[in-house]
Each structure stands twice: as C-alpha cells, then as structure tokens.
Design an enzyme around this catalytic site. Structure first.
Site, PDB file in Angstrom:
ATOM      1  N   SER A 697      32.770  17.202  59.288  1.00  0.00           N
ATOM      2  CA  SER A 697      32.904  16.866  60.416  1.00  0.00           C
ATOM      3  C   SER A 697      33.931  17.587  61.553  1.00  0.00           C
ATOM      4  O   SER A 697      33.782  16.811  62.707  1.00  0.00           O
ATOM      5  CB  SER A 697      34.066  15.009  60.396  1.00  0.00           C
ATOM      6  OG  SER A 697      34.473  14.927  59.856  1.00  0.00           O
ATOM      7  N   LYS A 740      37.386   7.122  61.756  1.00  0.00           N
ATOM      8  CA  LYS A 740      38.396   8.258  63.051  1.00  0.00           C
ATOM      9  C   LYS A 740      38.775   7.415  63.886  1.00  0.00           C
ATOM     10  O   LYS A 740      39.867   7.440  64.969  1.00  0.00           O
ATOM     11  CB  LYS A 740      37.484   8.804  63.468  1.00  0.00           C
ATOM     12  CG  LYS A 740      37.121   9.782  62.307  1.00  0.00           C
ATOM     13  CD  LYS A 740      36.197  10.607  61.955  1.00  0.00           C
ATOM     14  CE  LYS A 740      35.899  11.235  61.155  1.00  0.00           C
ATOM     15  NZ  LYS A 740      34.663  11.842  60.754  1.00  0.00           N
TER      16      LYS A 740
END
Length: 807
Positions: A697, A740
């Site tokens: 990611s 996140k």
C-alpha cells in the site's frame, strides 16, 4: 562351590587371544559342584570353601590361571582326588570381588581342556600337574560336517522357539560358529544335562563325535519341548471361558462378602444404573454406558482398569447431553443490553440482533460461527460476554494461543494413563449446559507439531454441518454441538488456516478514534475503575479535556487496554490520598495531570510545517492500529544505482521498483530524459529504520516521493497517500482504511488519497471521522500527481536539474 546368577560389570573382555596363553605344567585346582565348564565358556562363580578361596587368590596373584574340574558327588564338602573327575578346563579369572562374609565372586572363562597327571599338594589348597587334551584332526568329509552342524543349529533354534527365547542375536551367534568342536561346546553349555553327561561331552576329543552326541541330546530336548508345549496348549483349551469366569466370579463374590465390600460395590453399580436411566441419553450412549457398568461389575475393585472405567462412566453421566438454557429472544431488550455494555460496534450488534430475530422465527436454526478480527484491546472478548448476557446463555471461554496438541481439542484415547476428554467437552461439563456461548480466543495463534494439528481438529467443531455428531477420542461417542454458539477471536485473519477460515463468518472490528475512546472512557472505563479501586464519585472528578490528553499523550494503541491502565494508575494515586486521610474532592485537570501520571510518554507525531521536495506522507496498517510513514527520496549524481532502505520487506521493495519503472516509462510526460536515469543515483528511505515494514500500500507514496525528487517539485504536506501502484500507473485497493484514517487524523493530515475501489469502505467510517478529514478516491497516478504536488509536475524544458532546491 556353587554356580550363582549374579551381576558383574563387564566392560571389556581381555583383548589378548586366550589360545596363545601358555598353559603351565602345574596349576591350583578349583572343584566345581554343579556344572562342567567348556572351552570359551564364561560364567560367574561364588567360592565359599577355604581351600578354594586360597586357590583362587593364589591364581590371581600369579597368572590368573586356575584348573576347573567337576566333583562326582556334589554333597562332598572336602573333595579328595578320588572325588574329582580327571578331565577339566583351564580357566582364566577375569574378575574377582570379595564379599562382606568372606566369600569371593569370580568371573571365569574356560580356555582349553586338560587332564590331571598327578596331585602335587592337597593342603592348604589343591595343586595338580596337567597335560593339555587337544581335539583330534577332523577326518570326515566337509559335506558331512556341514550337514551335522546345520542340523544342530536348526534343532537349537527350534527348541528356543518353542520356549519363546529365540532372537536374532542368538541366530547370529549360532551362524557365526564355523568349527564343529566350538559349536558342540557352545550348544552343550546351554543344555539341561546331568554332570556325568556333561563330563562325557567334555572328555570327547573327537569334535565330530562330540557334535554327534550333542545332536542326540538336542533331539531328545526337541521331543520333550514339543510335548510340553502341546500339553500347555491343550490345558488352556480345555477350560472354557464361561466356566473360568463363573468360577472366579463366585470366588470374588465370596471374598467380598467376607470383607464387607459386596454391598458397597453393589450400591455403587446400582447408582450408576440409576443415573443412566434418569438422564435422557441418546440410545447409542445409553447402550455403551450400561455395557461399561457390566464390565465394571466383573472387574477387581483395586485394578487400574476399574478406575479407568469408573472415570469414563462419570464423564458420561455428568456431560450435559440434554441440559440447556432457554434463550431470551426479545430483540429490543437484547439491543439495550448490547448498547449498555459496548459503545458503537454497530455492525457487530446488528449481526447479533439478526441472529436473535431468525432464532425467534426458526428455533431449529443452527448456531452461527462468528469470528471477531481486530487489534488487541478493542473489546472482542468482552463482546462475547455481552452476547451471552443478551441471549440469556452461559458464557464459556478458552484460549487457543500456543496450543499445539490435537488432544487439547479431541482428547486422549482411554488407553493412555490419565486420559481425559478435550477442552471442548471439559468446558461443556463445567458450565453444565449444551448451548452456551463458547468463545475461542486467539484462534490465529494456533500451532502444530508432531502431536498433531489442532486447527484441523477444529474443522469438525466449527462446522455446523458436522458438529452435530462431534466425536471426542476419549468418549468415542457422538456429542451434539449444534446448539452451541461458537465465537472466535483473532488479531489477524491471514494466519487462520484457509479451510478453517472458510467456516467462519469474519466480522472486522477496527480501532477506535480519539472521540470514540473519550466516550468509552467517560461512560465505561472511568466509572468501573473508580468503583474497582474503592472510591466514590465524590472523591474525584476529571474533565473531558484531561481524558482526551490521556488518550493522545499517554497511550498509543488502537484498543483500550493502555487507556484503562492509565485511568487505573490515576485512581490508585487518589486512593492512596484518601486512605492517608486527605480530604477531597480531587479534581484532575490538564495542568496537574503530570503530577499523577508523570511526563507524557507519547507525543503527537511531528507535524510537517513546510512542503518539502521528495518527502511524501504514507499510511500503514499494523495489528495494533494505523501508522504514518514519511517516505523520503533523494537524487544524486552517480551511475544509475537504485537503493531502498528502512528495513523493508520484499513486497515493499517490489513496490519501490514498480514506482521507478513507472517514472521511467513516463519520463517524457514529466520532462525527464531517459539518459538522466543512468547519471543519477536514487535513494528511497522510510524512517524508523529499526522497525520492519512490508506491504504494497505504500506504492503510490513511493511514486509521489520519487517523482517529486526527480522533478524538483514539493509535495503538499497536508496530503497523505495509500494504495498499490501498477506499472501502468493504476491504483489498486488496500485494507485497514479506518486504522489508516485515524493515524492521519492524529498527524493533522487534512486530505487522504485512497484507491477508487475503496470508495465503498467510506460508508463504514463513522461520520465523526469523515467530518474531520477529506477522502479523495483516485484511479491512476495522473490524478494523484495533480493533487499531490504544489504545482503541476509538467514544466518547461528549461527546468532545473533534479533535486535542485531540495532541503
């Protein structure tokens, strides 16, 4: 003088060849009562007569050689020359040990035959003159000798087989002897013969004739052993099992009556039968239980198997085969209980209420297998207790962390000493019902070794189509687990075996935002800690701002365990003041918090104050929540080297390579020359180099940092990135969006660029989070670069060299 069976510690027989030992003309004589010693024969002796003791000591003091000869009459205590045979064996004393009573233990080995020529002394010990008696040369054809030796070997093996003494070692010894005289001595030394028969064999100097006589004795022994084996077999067959059992049982009953144990045993058996009849056991279980009671009745009460059968029956009658609690199926009441115990967790609560609704409409529905996956401390285990409370069921919990033995799940077989059922049935027996809420914690931390795979054993337990007839190794009877509501927990879903994960309904429980933690602390944690520490609400008070400071500066986690510990530490400080007599109330504020908890261990992430070239903000997911990563890139003059540092995993390194390949493929778009890549060295670094990092990611973060460094264009400090990049510049979806996002909020980030395919996940984020940060879905790198850089990356050809103006 007698041959005794006693143990000597024989570490090593003397290495020299005994055939080369010179035989003197005179030797001390040791009379032997009950055996004849052949050449190469080793046996222990106990020497008790005074003259024999002195003869042995004399032999040991000289050359350890002594003449061994058998007595004609074993009852004679002081044998004279006429009481002894004239042919015996010269023996070597290998070991000698004195006993406390004055006797000697010796270990002797026969060396060669010899004949007495004269008696030289009789006091204090016998000393004789000797002459060796060697074997005659063989005058028979080799085929005849081999045939006789083979027959002796076969008959020896047959005798040993009938007596159950035959082994591979004995066969190897017999086959290793290739001299007829030596084979005759070896077999003769192990026969059951009279002393005079042994002596005849010893005095036979023709090896072939001696072997023939041994063969004759073997033939007689084979006949005797065969008849003996047949008699024993016939005797066993004549007594039928029913007659023997009846006879022994009647004797046992008579003995028990005399001892007063019969009534007590009968009462115990009657109690077992009454319990079995009183319980509504399945037909198969009832039949097996009554069978075991009948077995117990026939056993001796003190035998080990009796205890095993009794324990087995106790488990059968105590397991909750038919006991269960009545479910509370009031959906609104259950919703109130769940809200009372837990803040938010909307998705989990909806799933439980759906289960209750279906259960109310269809009582025969099988229980679901839920799996709560989330960071530590988010309330997975306590949520299971709330579910049990809402359903009105009993709660049962076991921890699977570190379990490596399959028997922990399925139990041990009854043949093992101390065998018990597995932890599944043990837990059901403990709660006493067959429909509890059964929580299995840490299912992702199961292990496997030589004792089996517990994860494979759980396949049957956690499959609604199979667990209706779960078979434990100890019981070996089907037990219905279909009424149990199994709930499992895990920090990560990936370590769970795929076959097991397929049977679970996974519900993700993400970490909490600071606002959510504040509400949970005010409504749940603070009142509970005040109560647990013996305080009253009027003793102390705390402001919302102070609680928020504890959350942000004293804890750094996705869950609530650390926060509860800090609140507990705060309450302990106040409890001491109250116990010492200080008067309250004590008001805790942001100004005096450090007096109770010390300096804040966790300061907020450093806020980027300027837009920098080559520095991009990335977001990472960990099992403990989200993290902010700053990816730094610098470009230097060199030879086209590409370096990735920061203790990166293989997947993250591949993302860096993909970012570089994308940048080179779009060099014209960003006004870069292909030849420039051969003259520059590019270094990408992810700080906190001591912490391992991996995952795809960070792909677009690396690409933004790289292109910023190559074009000399600053990256917007208020924008964070997450997403996987392809060589074509496409952005692929990621996981852990909530964690996140919370990490970005803590770092004061204003905008997050997320993959377009993660747009659906925005609906699961609480509104309080979505209001605090802007989420921008993107499809490719063109959209990313348009929002990431302060000014467009496409500039005139008269741009500065890469890296110019970098800090």
């Amino acid at each position: 003088m007698a041959n005794q069976d006693f143990d000597f510690e024989i570490e090593k027989i003397i290495g020299e060849s005994h055939e080369e030992i010179p035989i003197p003309a005179t030797l001390p004589l040791l009379p032997v009562r009950d055996t004849v010693i052949f050449a190469n024969m080793i046996l222990p002796l106990i020497v008790a007569r005074e003259g024999s003791i002195q003869a042995v000591e004399r032999a040991v003091a000289q050359d350890r050689l002594i003449f061994l000869v058998a007595q004609k009459d074993q009852t004679v205590e002081e044998p004279q020359p006429a009481d002894l045979y004239t042919v015996g064996s010269v023996g070597l004393v290998l070991r000698m040990m004195k006993l406390n009573d004055g006797r000697l233990k010796i270990l002797v080995q026969g060396i060669t035959r010899a004949r007495i020529t004269e008696f030289l002394e009789q006091r204090p010990w016998l000393r004789v003159g000797l002459e060796p008696v060697p074997d005659l040369e063989l005058g028979r054809p080799p085929v005849e000798i081999e045939a006789l030796m083979r027959n002796v070997r076969e008959q020896s093996e047959k005798i040993l087989s009938l007596k159950g003494l035959l082994s591979q070692d004995i066969i190897a010894i017999l086959n290793s002897v290739d001299e007829p005289g030596l084979l005759a001595d070896l077999v003769a030394s192990n026969l059951r013969l009279r002393i005079d028969e042994f002596q005849v064999l010893l005095e036979q100097i023709d090896p072939f004739e001696r072997l023939q006589k041994v063969n004759e004795h073997l033939g007689k022994e084979v006949e005797v052993s065969t008849v003996q084996a047949r008699i024993q077999s016939e005797a066993k067959e004549e007594m039928s099992r029913s007659q023997r059992d009846y006879y022994l049982r009647e004797q046992l009953r008579a003995i028990r009556r005399e001892l007063g144990e019969y009534e007590e045993r009968s009462q115990e058996l009657a109690e077992y039968r009454d319990k079995i009849k009183a319980r509504h056991l399945p037909a198969e279980v009832r039949e097996e239980a009554l069978k075991q009671v009948s077995r117990l009745e026939q056993m001796h009460p003190d035998s080990a198997e009796t205890s095993m059968v009794r324990t087995y029956l106790d488990w059968i009658v105590e397991l909750p085969w038919d006991k269960k609690t009545r479910d509370k199926l009031e959906v609104k009441t259950a919703a109130g209980i769940l809200d009372e115990d837990h803040y938010d967790l909307k998705k989990v609560k909806e799933r439980i209420l759906e289960y209750l609704s279906v259960r109310k409409l269809n009582p025969r529905m099988k229980g679901p297998i839920l799996c709560f996956v989330g960071p530590p401390g988010v309330g997975k285990t306590s949520l299971g207790r709330s579910i049990a409370r809402a359903l009105g069921r009993k709660f049962l919990r076991i921890s699977l962390g570190g379990v490596r033995d399959e028997a922990e799940i399925r139990g041990h077989r009854r043949t093992y000493i101390g065998a018990l059922p597995g932890r599944i049935l043990q837990g059901l027996k403990r709660v006493g019902v067959n429909n509890p809420v059964f929580m299995m914690d840490e299912i992702d931390k199961l292990g496997a070794d030589y004792r089996g795979n517990p994860g494979a054993a759980l396949l049957e337990v956690l499959d609604p189509e199979q667990n209706c007839a779960f078979s434990d190794h100890y019981l070996s009877l089907p037990f219905d687990l279909s009424a149990v509501m199994f709930i499992t927990t895990a920090n990560l879903a990936d370590p769970i075996p795929s076959a097991l994960r397929d049977r679970l309904e996974i519900i993700e429980i993400a970490g909490y935002s600071a606002e959510e933690k504040l509400e949970i602390a005010r409504a749940y944690l603070w009142p509970r800690q005040v109560r647990d520490h013996g305080l009253k609400p009027e003793h102390l008070s705390i402001t919302r701002e102070t609680l928020l400071q504890i959350i942000e500066e004293y804890t750094e986690e996705a869950g609530l365990r650390g926060l509860e510990k800090e609140i507990g530490a705060l309450c302990r400080k106040i409890a001491r003041k109250v116990a010492e007599g200080e008067k309250g109330p004590f008001r805790i504020t942001r100004n005096n918090l450090h007096r109770y908890l010390g300096a804040p261990p966790f300061l907020p992430d450093e806020i980027r104050k300027t837009n920098e070239i080559g520095v991009a903000t990335g977001l990472a997911w960990t099992s403990a929540g989200g993290e902010v990563l700053y990816v730094e890139t610098t470009v230097m003059k060199g030879k086209g080297n590409f370096l990735l540092t920061g203790q990166l995993g293989e997947v993250m390194k591949e993302s860096g390579q993909a970012a570089l390949s994308y940048a080179r493929s779009r060099s014209r778009q960003y006004h870069l020359k292909e030849t420039d890549f051969d003259r520059w060295d590019i270094h990408i670094h992810v700080p906190a180099g001591a912490i391992p990092k991996d995952g795809p990611s960070a792909g677009i973060t690396m690409a933004v940092s790289l292109l910023s460094a190559l074009t000399g264009t600053p990256v917007d400090k208020d924008v964070a990135f997450t997403g996987e990049i392809t060589l074509r510049g496409k952005i692929l979806p990621i996981g852990g969006l909530k964690e996140k996002t919370l990490a970005a909020i803590r770092a004061k980030i204003k905008t997050i660029l997320i993959p377009e395919q993660n747009r659906k996940d925005l609906e699961e984020l609480p509104r309080s989070i979505r209001r605090r940060i802007q989420m921008v879905p993107v499809r490719d790198m063109d959209q990313v670069m348009a929002k990431a850089l302060i000014r467009p990356a496409v500039r005139s050809a008269k741009k500065t060299a890469p890296g110019k103006g970098q800090p």
